[in-house]
Design a protein around this motif. Structure first.
Motif: not given
Length: 184
Positions: A37, A63-64, A66, A96-97, A114-115, A158
């Protein structure tokens, strides 16, 4: 060159970080991928690994780049993968994360990646040897610009979705109907 090595190199060339997974698996990386990561593998490392392990599946770290991968049916114009069990992975852009999760918003069988996690990528195979496949004309290579994830969906992800579902189940059902109809 094996099909999986070729695909892993193409993902890397396009800015994605392929993660080697055990053959036939989608849950178990073959390496300590958390380090990847921070420091994605080079083409040389990818070539070395998949040459020695030609049946290793390919995971991508959303996530890398997005993006959010959602395992649900259809999203017009989004890169889309068919899983061997009939599921669908849809790739959407993020600004956004967002943490990936299982049973999002309390909805069984809808997971996000994702993240902090990864999504299995074509042409990887499951335990029975069946492939993950891009829907024709809807690969990440055909559609390099990802449509944005619906803002309400991202906001819901989120939030503490499990708590939200338990305390405000009616609102979640209403939210599901709203983001289906409006944001995309």
């Amino acid at each position: 060159m094996s099909e999986l090595l070729e695909a892993a190199l193409e993902y890397r060339r396009r800015g994605f970080s392929p993660i080697p997974l055990r053959p036939g698996e989608k849950e178990f990386p073959a390496v300590k991928w958390k380090e990847m990561q921070e420091e994605p593998w080079t083409e040389e490392q990818i070539r070395d690994y998949w040459t020695a392990n030609p049946d290793a599946n390919i995971g991508l770290h959303p996530a890398e780049q997005n993006f959010l991968a959602i395992d649900v049916d259809g999203y017009k114009d989004a890169p889309t993968v068919r899983s061997p069990r009939g599921g669908t992975h849809i790739y959407l852009g993020l600004t956004e994360k967002v943490a990936g999760n299982r049973d999002i918003l309390g909805i069984k069988y809808i997971d996000t990646r994702s993240y902090g996690n990864f999504i299995l990528a074509p042409p990887s195979r499951n335990k029975e040897g069946k492939r993950y496949q891009w829907v024709e004309g809807k690969s990440i290579f055909d559609n390099p610009i990802l449509p944005p994830a619906p803002k309400r969906f991202v906001t819901a992800l989120q939030n503490d979705s499990r708590r939200l579902v338990e305390s405000k189940a009616g609102e979640v059902i209403e939210l599901n109907a709203e983001f289906k109809q409006t944001d995309g």
